[in-house]
Design an enzyme around this catalytic site. Structure first.
Site, PDB file in Angstrom:
ATOM      1  N   ASN A 172       0.807  -1.229   0.000  1.00  0.00           N
ATOM      2  CA  ASN A 172       0.000   0.000   0.000  1.00  0.00           C
ATOM      3  C   ASN A 172       0.839   1.278   0.000  1.00  0.00           C
ATOM      4  OD1 ASN A 172       0.796  -0.363   2.666  1.00  0.00           O
ATOM      5  ND2 ASN A 172      -1.066   0.542   3.503  1.00  0.00           N
ATOM      6  N   TYR A 173       2.052   1.195   0.546  1.00  0.00           N
ATOM      7  CA  TYR A 173       3.017   2.308   0.424  1.00  0.00           C
ATOM      8  C   TYR A 173       4.350   1.663   0.038  1.00  0.00           C
ATOM      9  CZ  TYR A 173       0.095   5.814   2.868  1.00  0.00           C
ATOM     10  OH  TYR A 173      -0.881   6.711   3.235  1.00  0.00           O
ATOM     11  N   LYS A 195      13.218  -6.835   0.870  1.00  0.00           N
ATOM     12  CA  LYS A 195      12.239  -7.724   0.221  1.00  0.00           C
ATOM     13  C   LYS A 195      11.005  -6.879  -0.071  1.00  0.00           C
ATOM     14  CE  LYS A 195       9.213 -11.162  -0.449  1.00  0.00           C
ATOM     15  NZ  LYS A 195       8.169 -10.291  -1.021  1.00  0.00           N
ATOM     16  N   THR A 198       5.177  -8.127  -3.763  1.00  0.00           N
ATOM     17  CA  THR A 198       5.075  -8.446  -5.198  1.00  0.00           C
ATOM     18  C   THR A 198       4.384  -7.291  -5.904  1.00  0.00           C
ATOM     19  OG1 THR A 198       5.097 -10.785  -4.735  1.00  0.00           O
ATOM     20  CG2 THR A 198       4.185 -10.117  -6.859  1.00  0.00           C
ATOM     21  N   THR A 252       0.550 -12.020   9.246  1.00  0.00           N
ATOM     22  CA  THR A 252       1.918 -12.244   8.765  1.00  0.00           C
ATOM     23  C   THR A 252       2.928 -11.835   9.831  1.00  0.00           C
ATOM     24  OG1 THR A 252       1.090 -11.748   6.565  1.00  0.00           O
ATOM     25  CG2 THR A 252       3.464 -11.837   6.786  1.00  0.00           C
ATOM     26  N   GLY A 253       2.634 -10.742  10.546  1.00  0.00           N
ATOM     27  CA  GLY A 253       3.533 -10.287  11.609  1.00  0.00           C
ATOM     28  C   GLY A 253       3.723 -11.369  12.667  1.00  0.00           C
ATOM     29  N   GLU A 268       5.058  -2.828  11.914  1.00  0.00           N
ATOM     30  CA  GLU A 268       3.825  -2.056  11.823  1.00  0.00           C
ATOM     31  C   GLU A 268       2.807  -2.977  11.187  1.00  0.00           C
ATOM     32  OE1 GLU A 268       4.110   1.205   9.087  1.00  0.00           O
ATOM     33  OE2 GLU A 268       1.945   1.488   9.111  1.00  0.00           O
ATOM     34  N   CYS A 302      -3.240   1.256   6.965  1.00  0.00           N
ATOM     35  CA  CYS A 302      -3.401   0.605   8.264  1.00  0.00           C
ATOM     36  C   CYS A 302      -3.999   1.575   9.272  1.00  0.00           C
ATOM     37  CB  CYS A 302      -2.071   0.052   8.759  1.00  0.00           C
ATOM     38  SG  CYS A 302      -0.842   1.320   8.975  1.00  0.00           S
ATOM     39  N   THR A 303      -3.928   2.870   8.978  1.00  0.00           N
ATOM     40  CA  THR A 303      -4.468   3.885   9.881  1.00  0.00           C
ATOM     41  C   THR A 303      -5.894   4.317   9.508  1.00  0.00           C
ATOM     42  OG1 THR A 303      -3.257   5.425   8.511  1.00  0.00           O
ATOM     43  CG2 THR A 303      -2.276   4.904  10.641  1.00  0.00           C
ATOM     44  N   GLU A 398      -9.320  -6.514  10.227  1.00  0.00           N
ATOM     45  CA  GLU A 398      -8.911  -5.354   9.436  1.00  0.00           C
ATOM     46  C   GLU A 398      -9.404  -5.556   8.000  1.00  0.00           C
ATOM     47  OE1 GLU A 398      -4.751  -4.931   8.319  1.00  0.00           O
ATOM     48  OE2 GLU A 398      -4.898  -2.770   8.628  1.00  0.00           O
TER      49      GLU A 398
END
Ligand code: G3H
Length: 497
Positions: A172-173, A195, A198, A252-253, A268, A302-303, A398
């Site tokens: 996204n960024y 990394k 994709t 994933t985190g 984050e 995410c915000t 989310e």
């Protein structure tokens, strides 16, 4: 010309409309021995933006070995030289702003304004990092402050690099949240293994070239591309990686954290950021912030605000004001069309369908779709849902899309309890004309940051940015990221008695 500057990074001439990218092994741009690539399709028009190499595990080992060897000399390179390189890389980004903006629009479907602002914000952020790095310093401590000790020792506390930092950026960024990791890591003397995502990997390859051309020495930066499934797990659990900096989903985190035990992490992750609207709130301001906060970049931040909490009387005023503001601010559709202001496509048609499915699930469970709830290709229409309860997935998970839910509560205490009961804890907003009350409510909320009379956001980028619970690990923000990318090294001198 961008073509000359970026010519090394592609297999075919860089002028081709789809870019067949190489990966950077720390020394040179290469075609992977895997013979495999992954295609990147544009969410805006489904055209082929380009391809990325899928590197092999052996190629990862080679890049990491180069990084390990090069890191020590890099840490001993004078800070002013590292600062100069980061400034130069940001100059290159500004130089190619127009080209990079167009690439970002195509690759991740951002609107022109969103893409341009990400590129310029990235250059500004890198400059700020480079300037701030010069004021990061160690300290000395005397021993006689602590009971039982005389002046016999002194601690010289230096800041040392962490070593090799694996930087994993999200789609996204893809340039900004890559640079927000790479720049502080390099400035603090670390080697970087980058990394990229994709979707967003093509701009990631371009960012790497800006650092390479700016003079980052051999081995100190590499750009390893390929899907998470092929290389993600191998990279995060690699013994030569000393630290992981990651932005992405909470799921994933959590998976990465379990594969990188005892390593410093800077994460984050996801957020489902709520807004509490108190009875005395300025409704126009509140609605504007809520609409901007929920729907900019199609809710893929995410915000982004995901739900609004208010009592029934307040809700009666909030909902119509939000709807009116949406009519004024939102022009939906294809991200390439000039009138599109806020809601372009989400990352893919598949994700768009998943979002519509979650909305439908909420509807079946009793939620009322006030508007939206449909999709055309990858564009999900800006959606408002009322009568939502906290257990519905539109609130409890989310949803990375333009969906805003209204949850009616009996009082502020119930709103606080719902927020604090969430597994996420990134940001929250409180809207009230009484900042004193805002401060009191903010003090009861378990989120990284609380905004009073504003929508959640990371910036300005030197403010601390952190998530608690499943929303993150560690603190970012210019100085905080520089500190996180380094460790304390106390050297104690025991004075002869
Ligand atoms: O998506 C995560 C970003 O860190 C959010 O940044 O608040 O500037 O959109 P933003």
């Amino acid at each position: 010309m961008p073509a000359d500057f970026f010519n090394d990074i592609t297999v075919q001439p860089h002028t081709d409309s789809s870019l067949a990218c190489k990966y950077f092994d720390g020394k040179a741009w290469q075609v992977s021995r895997s013979g495999k690539t992954v295609s990147v399709m544009s969410p805006a028009d489904a055209s082929l933006v380009g391809t990325l190499q899928i590197v092999t595990h052996e190629e990862i080992d080679e890049a990491l070995l180069k990084a390990k060897k090069a890191q020590i000399a890099w840490e001993h390179t004078p800070l002013h030289a590292r600062v100069k390189i980061v400034h130069l890389a940001s100059d290159w980004i500004r130089q190619f702003e127009e080209y990079l903006t167009a690439l970002l629009m195509r690759e991740v479907g951002k609107t022109h304004d969103d893409a341009k602002s990400e590129i310029l914000r990235t250059a500004d952020l890198m400059d700020y990092f480079a300037d701030e790095a010069q004021s990061i310093k160690g300290e000395t401590l005397d021993s006689d402050n602590f009971p039982g000790f005389d002046k016999g020792r002194i601690a010289l506390i230096e800041r040392a690099a962490q070593g090799v930092v694996l930087c994993i950026a999200p789609f996204n960024y893809p340039i900004n949240l890559a640079a927000s990791k790479i720049a502080p890591a390099l400035l603090m003397g670390n080697a970087v293994v980058f990394k990229p995502p994709t979707q967003g990997g093509i701009i990631g390859v371009h960012l790497t070239q800006a650092f390479v051309k700016a003079g980052v020495p051999e081995g100190v930066i590499s750009c390893l591309t390929g899907g998470g499934a092929e290389i993600g797990e191998y990279l995060v659990s690699h013994p030569m990686v000393d630290m992981v900096a990651f932005t992405g989903s909470s799921e994933t985190g959590v998976a990465i954290a379990s594969k990188a035990p005892m390593k410093p992490l800077l994460f984050e992750c996801g957020g489902n950021n709520p807004s509490i609207v108190l009875p005395d709130a300025d409704m126009m301001l509140t609605a504007r912030e809520i609409v901007k906060g929920s729907f900019s970049y199609a809710g893929q931040r995410c915000t982004a605000i995901k739900y609004v909490l208010a009592t029934p009387e307040v809700m009666e005023k909030v909902i119509p004001t939000v709807e009116k503001t949406m009519d004024e601010l939102i022009h939906e559709g294809d991200s390439r069309s000039p009138e599109t202001k806020m809601v372009g496509p989400v990352v893919s048609e598949k994700v768009a369908q998943e979002i519509v499915d979650v909305i439908e699930e909420a509807r079946i469970q009793g939620g009322v779709v006030l508007r939206g709830g449909t999709r055309k290709g990858a564009v999900v229409s800006a959606t408002l849902l009322s009568n939502v309860t906290p257990s519905m997935r539109v609130v409890s998970c989310e949803i990375f899309g333009p969906v805003l839910s209204f949850v009616t509560v009996k009082d502020t205490a119930e709103a606080v309890s719902i927020i604090n009961g969430s597994t996420y804890g990134l940001q929250a907003s409180v809207f009230t004309k009484d900042e004193g009350t805002g401060l009191v409510v903010a003090g009861t909320l378990n989120t990284g940051t609380v905004q009073i009379n504003g929508s959640p956001q990371r910036g300005p980028d030197h403010f601390p940015f952190l998530g608690i619970k499943h929303s993150g690990v560690g603190v970012q923000g210019v100085r905080y990221s520089l500190e996180a990318m380094s460790r304390l090294r106390p050297i104690v001198i025991n004075k002869p008695s």
